[in-house]
Design a protein around this motif. Structure first.
Motif, PDB file in Angstrom:
ATOM      1  N   HIS A  53       5.633  -6.551  -0.361  1.00 23.46           N
ATOM      2  CA  HIS A  53       6.485  -5.544   0.271  1.00 23.46           C
ATOM      3  C   HIS A  53       6.334  -5.583   1.796  1.00 23.46           C
ATOM      4  N   GLY A  54       5.114  -5.855   2.260  1.00 23.45           N
ATOM      5  CA  GLY A  54       4.917  -6.006   3.695  1.00 23.45           C
ATOM      6  C   GLY A  54       5.673  -7.197   4.255  1.00 23.45           C
ATOM      7  N   GLU A  55       5.633  -8.311   3.523  1.00 25.31           N
ATOM      8  CA  GLU A  55       6.358  -9.500   3.964  1.00 25.31           C
ATOM      9  C   GLU A  55       7.862  -9.243   3.983  1.00 25.31           C
ATOM     10  N   TYR A  56       8.339  -8.543   2.988  1.00 27.61           N
ATOM     11  CA  TYR A  56       9.767  -8.207   2.919  1.00 27.61           C
ATOM     12  C   TYR A  56      10.181  -7.369   4.129  1.00 27.61           C
ATOM     13  N   ALA A  57       9.328  -6.404   4.470  1.00 27.52           N
ATOM     14  CA  ALA A  57       9.632  -5.543   5.615  1.00 27.52           C
ATOM     15  C   ALA A  57       9.660  -6.352   6.904  1.00 27.52           C
ATOM     16  N   ARG A  58       8.710  -7.260   7.084  1.00 25.08           N
ATOM     17  CA  ARG A  58       8.662  -8.073   8.298  1.00 25.08           C
ATOM     18  C   ARG A  58       9.898  -8.959   8.413  1.00 25.08           C
ATOM     19  N   GLU A  59      10.278  -9.574   7.304  1.00 24.38           N
ATOM     20  CA  GLU A  59      11.410 -10.505   7.330  1.00 24.38           C
ATOM     21  C   GLU A  59      12.732  -9.792   7.577  1.00 24.38           C
ATOM     22  N   ASN A  60      12.806  -8.514   7.201  1.00 27.77           N
ATOM     23  CA  ASN A  60      14.069  -7.779   7.314  1.00 27.77           C
ATOM     24  C   ASN A  60      14.044  -6.698   8.388  1.00 27.77           C
ATOM     25  N   GLY A  61      12.965  -6.655   9.191  1.00 24.49           N
ATOM     26  CA  GLY A  61      12.886  -5.672  10.265  1.00 24.49           C
ATOM     27  C   GLY A  61      12.898  -4.247   9.768  1.00 24.49           C
ATOM     28  N   GLN A  62      12.175  -3.990   8.680  1.00 23.01           N
ATOM     29  CA  GLN A  62      12.165  -2.671   8.066  1.00 23.01           C
ATOM     30  C   GLN A  62      10.757  -2.085   8.049  1.00 23.01           C
ATOM     31  N   ILE A  63      10.688  -0.819   7.683  1.00 21.71           N
ATOM     32  CA  ILE A  63       9.411  -0.164   7.456  1.00 21.71           C
ATOM     33  C   ILE A  63       8.859  -0.632   6.118  1.00 21.71           C
ATOM     34  N   MET A  64       7.567  -0.889   6.046  1.00 20.16           N
ATOM     35  CA  MET A  64       6.975  -1.348   4.790  1.00 20.16           C
ATOM     36  C   MET A  64       7.057  -0.254   3.726  1.00 20.16           C
ATOM     37  N   SER A  65       7.137  -0.669   2.473  1.00 23.66           N
ATOM     38  CA  SER A  65       7.160   0.268   1.357  1.00 23.66           C
ATOM     39  C   SER A  65       5.789   0.914   1.180  1.00 23.66           C
ATOM     40  N   MET A  66       5.784   2.142   0.683  1.00 24.24           N
ATOM     41  CA  MET A  66       4.541   2.866   0.427  1.00 24.24           C
ATOM     42  C   MET A  66       4.022   2.645  -0.991  1.00 24.24           C
ATOM     43  N   ALA A  67       4.602   1.693  -1.725  1.00 27.12           N
ATOM     44  CA  ALA A  67       4.235   1.513  -3.139  1.00 27.12           C
ATOM     45  C   ALA A  67       2.758   1.197  -3.311  1.00 27.12           C
ATOM     46  N   GLY A  68       2.202   0.333  -2.452  1.00 30.36           N
ATOM     47  CA  GLY A  68       0.789  -0.014  -2.565  1.00 30.36           C
ATOM     48  C   GLY A  68      -0.103   1.183  -2.350  1.00 30.36           C
ATOM     49  N   ASN A  69       0.221   2.002  -1.377  1.00 30.43           N
ATOM     50  CA  ASN A  69      -0.564   3.205  -1.120  1.00 30.43           C
ATOM     51  C   ASN A  69      -0.453   4.196  -2.272  1.00 30.43           C
ATOM     52  N   ALA A  70       0.728   4.281  -2.856  1.00 30.18           N
ATOM     53  CA  ALA A  70       0.932   5.224  -3.949  1.00 30.18           C
ATOM     54  C   ALA A  70       0.181   4.809  -5.210  1.00 30.18           C
ATOM     55  N   ALA A  71       0.073   3.499  -5.455  1.00 29.80           N
ATOM     56  CA  ALA A  71      -0.529   3.011  -6.700  1.00 29.80           C
ATOM     57  C   ALA A  71      -2.039   2.859  -6.624  1.00 29.80           C
ATOM     58  N   ARG A  72      -2.606   2.777  -5.432  1.00 27.93           N
ATOM     59  CA  ARG A  72      -4.005   2.358  -5.274  1.00 27.93           C
ATOM     60  C   ARG A  72      -4.996   3.247  -6.003  1.00 27.93           C
ATOM     61  N   SER A  73      -4.691   4.531  -6.157  1.00 32.56           N
ATOM     62  CA  SER A  73      -5.641   5.450  -6.788  1.00 32.56           C
ATOM     63  C   SER A  73      -5.237   5.834  -8.198  1.00 32.56           C
ATOM     64  N   ASN A  74      -4.247   5.154  -8.779  1.00 34.92           N
ATOM     65  CA  ASN A  74      -3.858   5.468 -10.152  1.00 34.92           C
ATOM     66  C   ASN A  74      -5.060   5.298 -11.087  1.00 34.92           C
ATOM     67  N   PRO A  75      -5.366   6.294 -11.910  1.00 32.25           N
ATOM     68  CA  PRO A  75      -6.463   6.141 -12.871  1.00 32.25           C
ATOM     69  C   PRO A  75      -6.243   4.915 -13.757  1.00 32.25           C
ATOM     70  N   GLY A  76      -7.331   4.172 -13.981  1.00 32.61           N
ATOM     71  CA  GLY A  76      -7.219   2.945 -14.763  1.00 32.61           C
ATOM     72  C   GLY A  76      -6.918   1.736 -13.923  1.00 32.61           C
ATOM     73  N   SER A  77      -7.063   1.859 -12.599  1.00 27.18           N
ATOM     74  CA  SER A  77      -6.877   0.718 -11.700  1.00 27.18           C
ATOM     75  C   SER A  77      -8.035   0.682 -10.712  1.00 27.18           C
ATOM     76  N   ILE A  78      -8.304  -0.485 -10.170  1.00 28.71           N
ATOM     77  CA  ILE A  78      -9.315  -0.656  -9.134  1.00 28.71           C
ATOM     78  C   ILE A  78      -8.779  -1.634  -8.098  1.00 28.71           C
ATOM     79  N   ILE A  79      -9.469  -1.720  -6.965  1.00 27.23           N
ATOM     80  CA  ILE A  79      -9.145  -2.719  -5.946  1.00 27.23           C
ATOM     81  C   ILE A  79     -10.378  -3.576  -5.733  1.00 27.23           C
ATOM     82  N   VAL A  80     -10.191  -4.892  -5.780  1.00 26.18           N
ATOM     83  CA  VAL A  80     -11.303  -5.826  -5.557  1.00 26.18           C
ATOM     84  C   VAL A  80     -10.937  -6.763  -4.407  1.00 26.18           C
ATOM     85  N   ASP A  81     -11.988  -7.298  -3.760  1.00 31.27           N
ATOM     86  CA  ASP A  81     -11.765  -8.244  -2.666  1.00 31.27           C
ATOM     87  C   ASP A  81     -11.801  -9.676  -3.187  1.00 31.27           C
ATOM     88  N   GLN A  82     -11.828 -10.637  -2.284  1.00 30.62           N
ATOM     89  CA  GLN A  82     -11.797 -12.035  -2.687  1.00 30.62           C
ATOM     90  C   GLN A  82     -13.101 -12.492  -3.333  1.00 30.62           C
TER      91      GLN A  82
END
Length: 545
Positions: free
Chosen positions: A304-333
């Motif tokens: 979504h960030g790449e899409y925003a950059r390519e189209n000159g738009q504001i990035m979507s908030m979907a990642g921020n909205a989903a990050r704390s959904n119960p039953g999900s985690i975030i891991v690094d490389q």
């Protein structure tokens, strides 16, 4: 409706006057020290560069009897503020004091935000002028009222337990409308006030450089005007009392981000016009800088960030909205968790600055991976369902183009290029703690944010499993010119630059400080320092009268 200002020449016969008296007399300074004087196309007591939060400075100036010109690079006023929830974090006002707030209580909270940095003068100035902002707005028809909840983003800090600091323009007289359309209401109310007060607005007009004068060759410059640019060319605008920069941050200027910001930022939740105009202008006159590595931000899905950059738009908030959904985690490389997924978006965004100091080295969360199981996916409508339920747009990109899916965690890890063995260990550890209802590693599920209850922990164990690349995103950079308590831009010599002020994300103020206080944590301080700037100009005029 805001008045559009057409170009006019207020100095008829300027050339003749300049020939008789010298252009220095016209500008009110010595010709030997003049750097960039000349004929003027426009004139006002106050010139505000930036029509988002800068509208409040324009309102304060016009209400104080000043003539005001407001410049806006886009075709409409509002900036990122109009897209926001429309809240303004204003501690120590009559609204919050009714609920137990005080100067001392609010300062304890703000002192936590400083992270060891010396912003004491700005903190004190902020707390002493929040009520002034409420008064200026309400006296000029902007119906700003406190939210009926605790809007602090760090509720576990001392000084956080109070209602009434976050304020919003209400949609009806009884103050019951606190919907997410607050940014639109706020912008509409401010632009109406500007129009009613006679503020003249130049849209599609970008501030380009400051016009200065010096008393001597080695003196600190004085700002006496602005060069702006519209589709017809340059406009030279004389500022009799001062210039206030409110141009937003530099998050869309890749070179400036690479130079100053530590957390790897590639995507912006702000208008693409935020390319650092204010920063470049103050640097050109020798301004000192403050808080340059710091940003206000929230995570975003990489695609979504790449899409925003390519189209000159504001990035979507979907990642921020989903990050704390119960039953999900975030891991690094390294396939490990590295953050409390349900913290405030500002806090979690800063954790994306982790670094591997072995092997090839590099940032460990560029990108990171949001991982969920089938139960979480179904409960929340996949990675974009939560965002859509909030009423925010989601790019129309097929999920199969960016969502990885596998029957086992090992297979999922292979798809995204991380260690399968470590991912299994990470998920097993998380599930073990989730079943106990505690997260001793990152304290997830212990405290809510901005008055919301904490999310319950939920295991991640129902296949298939999903992964989406997620990165740090930027709502706005914080770094900019060092201000004093009068909102004056400070020169590297330690002296204020006469005639030059700043506010908002183009000023090195922050919340004040490098962290984020609560709902409206950028807008509130921006309003405060805009009003402080106007009041200081007025006091200087009174002294010279």
């Amino acid at each position: 409706m805001i008045m559009e200002l057409t170009r006019r020449s207020f100095l008829t016969g300027a050339a003749a006057l300049g020939g008789a008296l010298g252009l220095s007399a016209l500008a009110g300074c010595s010709s030997s020290g003049a750097e960039d004087e000349g004929n003027w196309d426009e004139e006002a007591d106050l010139v505000v560069v930036g029509g988002g939060t800068g509208q409040v400075a324009a309102i304060a100036g016009a209400a104080a009897g000043m003539s005001v010109i407001l410049l806006e690079a886009r075709d409409m006023v509002g900036g990122a503020m109009a897209f926001s929830g429309g809240n303004a974090w204003l501690a120590n006002t009559s609204y919050s004091q009714e609920n137990g707030d005080s100067y001392e209580f609010a300062k304890k909270y703000l002192d936590h935000m400083q992270m060891g940095m010396d912003n004491e003068e700005l903190v004190v100035a902020y707390l002493n002028n929040t009520q002034r902002v409420v008064d200026v707005l309400t006296e000029n028809g902007v119906n700003i009222q406190p939210l009926p909840r605790n809007g602090q983003y760090q509720p576990n800090w001392e000084g956080a337990d109070v209602i009434g600091r976050s304020c919003q323009v209400m949609g009806d007289n009884d103050g019951s409308d606190v919907s997410e359309a607050g940014g639109s209401r706020l912008n509409s109310a401010l632009s109406t006030a500007c129009s009613n007060l006679g503020v003249e607005v130049l849209t599609k007009t970008r501030g380009r450089r400051l016009i200065t004068s010096r008393a001597s060759s080695d003196a600190v410059p004085e700002v006496i005007g602005v060069v702006a640019e519209d589709k017809k060319g340059e406009i030279r605008i004389k500022a009799n009392k001062g210039v206030i920069l409110a141009t937003g941050g530099f998050e869309w200027n890749e070179k400036l981000v690479e130079k100053y910001v530590r957390v790897p930022l590639k995507y912006g939740l702000s208008w693409p016009e935020n390319i650092g105009d204010g920063l470049l202008m103050v640097q050109s006159v020798g301004a000192d800088l403050n808080l340059m590595p710091h940003t206000f931000g929230m995570p975003c899905f990489q695609v979504h960030g790449e899409y925003a950059r390519e189209n000159g738009q504001i990035m979507s908030m979907a990642g921020n909205a989903a990050r704390s959904n119960p039953g999900s985690i975030i891991v690094d490389q390294n396939a490990r968790r590295f953050c409390r997924e349900d913290s405030s978006y500002m806090s979690i965004n800063n954790t994306f600055g982790g670094y591997n100091n072995f092997g090839d080295e590099g940032y460990t969360a560029d990108p990171a991976w949001w991982i969920c199981d089938q139960l979480c996916y179904d409960q929340n409508g996949g990675p974009t369902g939560t965002c859509a339920s909030w009423g925010y747009p989601v790019p129309d990109i097929p999920e199969e183009d960016y969502v990885h899916k596998a029957d086992t965690l090992e297979e999922l890890a292979e798809q995204i290029g991380i260690s399968g063995d470590q991912l299994v260990r990470t998920v097993e550890e998380y599930n073990l703690h989730a079943k106990d209802g505690k997260d001793p590693l990152f304290h997830r599920g212990e405290v809510g944010t901005a008055g919301q209850p904490a999310f319950a922990l939920q295991t991640l164990e129902q296949p298939p499993y999903y992964a989406v690349a997620i990165n740090a995103g930027c709502c706005g950079t914080i770094g900019g010119p060092q201000l004093n308590g009068n909102a004056q831009v400070m020169h590297v010599s330690g002296e204020p630059i006469k005639g030059l002020y700043a506010m908002g994300n183009c000023a090195g103020v922050g919340g004040p400080g490098p962290s984020y206080d609560g709902e409206g944590g950028t807008i509130g301080p921006a309003f405060v320092f805009g009003v402080i700037a106007v009041d200081h100009m007025a006091s200087q005029s009174d002294q010279s009268a």
